[in-house]
Design an enzyme around this catalytic site. Structure first.
Site, mmCIF file in Angstrom:
data_model
loop_
_atom_site.group_PDB
_atom_site.id
_atom_site.type_symbol
_atom_site.label_atom_id
_atom_site.label_comp_id
_atom_site.label_asym_id
_atom_site.label_seq_id
_atom_site.Cartn_x
_atom_site.Cartn_y
_atom_site.Cartn_z
ATOM 1 N N ASP A 167 -8.366 1.701 6.341
ATOM 2 C CA ASP A 167 -8.117 1.736 4.900
ATOM 3 C C ASP A 167 -7.326 0.523 4.462
ATOM 4 O O ASP A 167 -7.570 -0.057 3.409
ATOM 5 C CB ASP A 167 -7.343 3.007 4.528
ATOM 6 C CG ASP A 167 -8.264 4.211 4.479
ATOM 7 O OD1 ASP A 167 -9.497 3.993 4.429
ATOM 8 O OD2 ASP A 167 -7.759 5.349 4.511
ATOM 9 N N GLU B 264 0.850 -1.203 0.000
ATOM 10 C CA GLU B 264 0.000 0.000 0.000
ATOM 11 C C GLU B 264 0.882 1.248 0.000
ATOM 12 O O GLU B 264 1.675 1.453 0.916
ATOM 13 C CB GLU B 264 -0.896 0.002 1.251
ATOM 14 C CG GLU B 264 -1.743 1.266 1.384
ATOM 15 C CD GLU B 264 -2.585 1.294 2.671
ATOM 16 O OE1 GLU B 264 -2.555 0.316 3.429
ATOM 17 O OE2 GLU B 264 -3.255 2.325 2.880
ATOM 18 N N ASP C 63 -4.659 -0.288 9.460
ATOM 19 C CA ASP C 63 -5.800 0.564 9.815
ATOM 20 C C ASP C 63 -6.995 0.223 8.928
ATOM 21 O O ASP C 63 -6.946 -0.729 8.155
ATOM 22 C CB ASP C 63 -5.419 2.054 9.695
ATOM 23 C CG ASP C 63 -4.986 2.401 8.274
ATOM 24 O OD1 ASP C 63 -5.200 1.567 7.359
ATOM 25 O OD2 ASP C 63 -4.423 3.498 8.081
ATOM 26 N N ASP D 270 -1.192 -0.898 5.579
ATOM 27 C CA ASP D 270 -1.186 -0.316 6.920
ATOM 28 C C ASP D 270 -2.187 -1.076 7.783
ATOM 29 O O ASP D 270 -3.155 -1.627 7.283
ATOM 30 C CB ASP D 270 -1.629 1.168 6.873
ATOM 31 C CG ASP D 270 -0.637 2.020 6.100
ATOM 32 O OD1 ASP D 270 0.528 1.585 5.958
ATOM 33 O OD2 ASP D 270 -1.041 3.104 5.627
#
Ligand code: 1YM
Length: 639
Positions: A503, A426, A501, A499
């Site tokens: 997203d 990402e 998180d 990541d």
């Protein structure tokens, strides 16, 4: 009081001890899957009883203390003395049965694979209690520590009800985790309920108060409706059933306006994950009947050739359920998930041909809608093939492919493809770090910019038109869709690195959806992984000495250990916040990293889950990752 063991009880304990020594031989594994296997073994006995017409209600309870109980309203296990001189329930629960249930009982095993496994569950439990209502009485017995009888069968009360309840606590010295998953149990029980028309299965979780009840009067027709929920359908569910040569065939099918094919099959209520002769019979009949109809009604001309199997299955959801007599039942493959029985192919073919022909003649407008869709698929398939061939054959195409790739992909130098890994990273900045610090021989890096396309409703053409997904396709180099061949893959592992998180998990889901739809064998062969970057680093004492913390729980633990010693805590909000060497050491290096293998155990429901997950809500998506991505860590890099 010391228990006295006679010869037969020593044999029994040896039998159960064998189960404890090699649990994998009896329940497959000691991970989450094996743990849930315990529940299936017990429930199968209740289901057998219900199939034979005794009791239409089964309840599974997850208790706060970590134990599970299964209750049924069948006849209740026989409570009399067995010929061995022991109460029958004791024999059922402590004697390892090699084959079917005892010959003398006249028990008819319906599934063929169904649980003879109550004793196996007992062997792997801290305790197991049986409560039986039968012949006007309530009977109770208990075993502890792997099947040792501590309370022999005794009558504890009176009742006019009948039924059996087994409650057990899995042994935490045997299983890696003893936490049962409410959703895993619900999904499996819902599936069983679809197959067992009119039988109610309830699942209750004492801790959270969650309670689900599954009962389907219309059986697999409702299963298909459930799988197609939220999709546009072309017609009402079509049910084709009949009996040939003693084989009962039932098929429920419905076309949607999507490009997905979703066929699930069962034999004697056991799922055949790898298909087999019945699925072959179904597909053959479908292709033949639609081609015959299309030709005889002038929808396709002789010169246009024929519709492919994949054309007539585009957008199709189908559930196939067979009942096959024991004596001709044959399973194949390593995991016995594939039906062998040759007569099943002809039986399904005959029933489906006959009934589908009638349906099409009586429902011409539905027939036309389905065939129009199949024709579109044929045209698109032929166009895509031509485009691929053109790209493959022209040097311009090759250069173009090279150009598309060279821009972003940092290749691995090693030629041993099975040992090479592709990291889908990402963001360009993390991608840059990963490129600069990696094992160049084995690790390739492809940075992805932001969210990839949601492919839930995409066609192959859409993929060709999407730069990001095309890059992934070209990097893996094994084709796409029907022409995908996992053996051609340039990498033995494809690793999604995002990541930690929301997203990040969204990107994970989008990529998993893409692989699920267009490169499914990659998942089926265990080649797709998720990297797990640490959430924190802690510096104590000496400068430069960092330790990495994977989860919030681990952080709590470490904090407690440190007490009031000073330390410096850093939280990594994203991969980009780590130095290149840090990223490599913690997340990419086979020495330290923790990879999660993506297993779409249940490919059929995965499709449905993906549908749910691709909605706008974050919570179900997170729940899915937590519950369904198999968190057994594994890594066999270069072994
Ligand atoms: C919660 C688990 O095991 N129910 C159950 C098991 C049996 C019967 C009924 C049963 C079978 C028969 C006659 C028969 C079993 N019986 C045997 C054996 N629930 C659960 N409910 N009466 C009752 O097969 O004839 C094994 S399992 F061998 F004793 F018959």
């Amino acid at each position: 009081m010391a228990l006295k063991y006679d010869d037969s009880s020593i044999k029994i304990l040896e039998g159960l001890e064998a189960v404890r020594k090699r649990p994998g031989m009896y329940i497959g594994s000691t991970d989450k899957r094996g743990l849930h296997h315990l529940v299936w073994e017990i429930v199968d006995n209740s289901i057998d009883e219900a199939i034979n017409g005794f009791g239409d209600y089964i309840k599974i309870t997850l208790w706060k203390d970590g134990s599970v109980s299964v209750e049924d309203h069948g006849r209740g296990m026989p409570v009399g003395m067995h010929s061995s001189g022991k109460p029958t329930p004791e024999v059922i629960l402590t004697v390892l049965h090699a084959g079917g249930k005892f010959e003398t009982s006249g028990y008819k095993v319906s599934g063929g694979l169904h649980g003879v496994g109550s004793s196996v569950v007992n062997a792997l439990s801290k305790y197991l209690e049986a409560t039986i209502c039968r012949d006007g009485g309530i009977y109770y017995m208990k075993c502890e520590n792997g099947g040792k009888v501590t309370v022999p069968l005794k009558k504890i009360g009176k009742t006019n009800k009948t039924g059996t309840t087994i409650r057990f606590m899995p042994d935490d010295t045997i299983f890696q985790s003893t936490n049962f998953s409410y959703t895993t149990i619900c999904e499996r029980m819902q599936e069983s309920a679809f197959l067992l028309k009119g039988i109610t299965i309830e699942v209750y979780d004492e801790e959270t108060g969650r309670d689900s009840s599954f009962c389907y009067k219309r059986g697999i027709d409702e299963f298909v409706e459930y799988l197609n929920e939220g999709k546009n359908v072309l017609h009402k569910v079509l049910n084709l059933s009949g009996t040939r040569d003693g084989i009962e065939v039932e098929v429920a099918m419905q076309y949607t306006d999507t490009y997905n094919e979703n066929i699930i099959s069962f034999v004697n209520d056991v799922k055949t994950v790898d298909g087999g002769s019945h699925e072959v019979g179904f597909k053959t009949a479908l292709t033949r009947v639609f081609n015959d109809y299309a030709k005889s009604h002038g929808i396709i001309k002789e010169k246009d050739g024929s519709l492919d199997g994949s054309d007539v299955r585009e957008g199709l959801t189908a559930v196939i359920a067979l009942k096959i007599p024991e004596n001709i039942l044959q399973f194949e493959g390593q995991t016995k998930g594939k039906l062998g029985t040759p007569a099943a192919r002809t039986a399904v073919d005959a029933v489906v041909s006959e009934k589908l022909k009638i349906f099409l003649e009586e429902n011409k407008s539905v027939a036309t809608d389905i065939l129009n869709k199949s024709l579109k698929s044929k045209v698109a398939r032929e166009a895509a093939r031509k485009a691929r061939e053109a790209a493959r054959n022209s040097s311009k195409g090759k250069n173009n492919k090279e150009r598309i790739l060279s821009e972003k992909l940092a290749k691995a130098t090693g030629r041993d493809y099975a040992h090479n890994e592709l990291f889908l990273v990402e963001g360009d900045s993390a991608g840059g770090s990963a490129k600069s610090y990696r094992d160049r021989e084995h690790q390739a890096i492809l940075p992805l910019r932001g969210k990839v396309l949601n492919t839930e409703k995409a066609s192959e053409k859409d993929i060709e038109n999407n730069a990001e997904l095309r890059q992934i396709e070209y990097a893996i180099g094994a084709g796409i869709g029907d022409s995908f061949d996992y053996k051609e893959s340039n990498y033995g592992k494809v690793i999604i690195m995002t990541d930690a998180d929301v997203d990040g998990s969204h990107i994970q889901i989008l990529l998993i959806t893409f692989f699920y739809k267009f490169m499914r064998p990659l998942i089926e062969h265990g080649m797709l992984y998720i990297a797990t970057p640490p959430l924190y680093s802690i510096e104590t004492g000496k400068k430069g000495e960092k330790e990495y913390i994977a989860t919030n729980e681990d952080l709590e633990k470490r904090r407690k250990e440190l007490g009031d010693k000073p330390y410096k805590l850093q939280r990594f909000k994203g991969l980009g916040e780590m130095d290149a060497d840090e990223l490599y050491d913690t997340t990419m290096s086979p020495k330290n990293r923790r990879l999660i293998r993506v297993t779409l155990e249940d490919a059929s429901l995965a499709e449905k889950r993906i549908h749910v997950l691709m909605g706008d809500e974050v919570a179900p998506r997170k729940a899915w990752i937590n519950e369904n991505v198999d968190f057994t860590l594994e890594d066999n890099f270069r072994k």
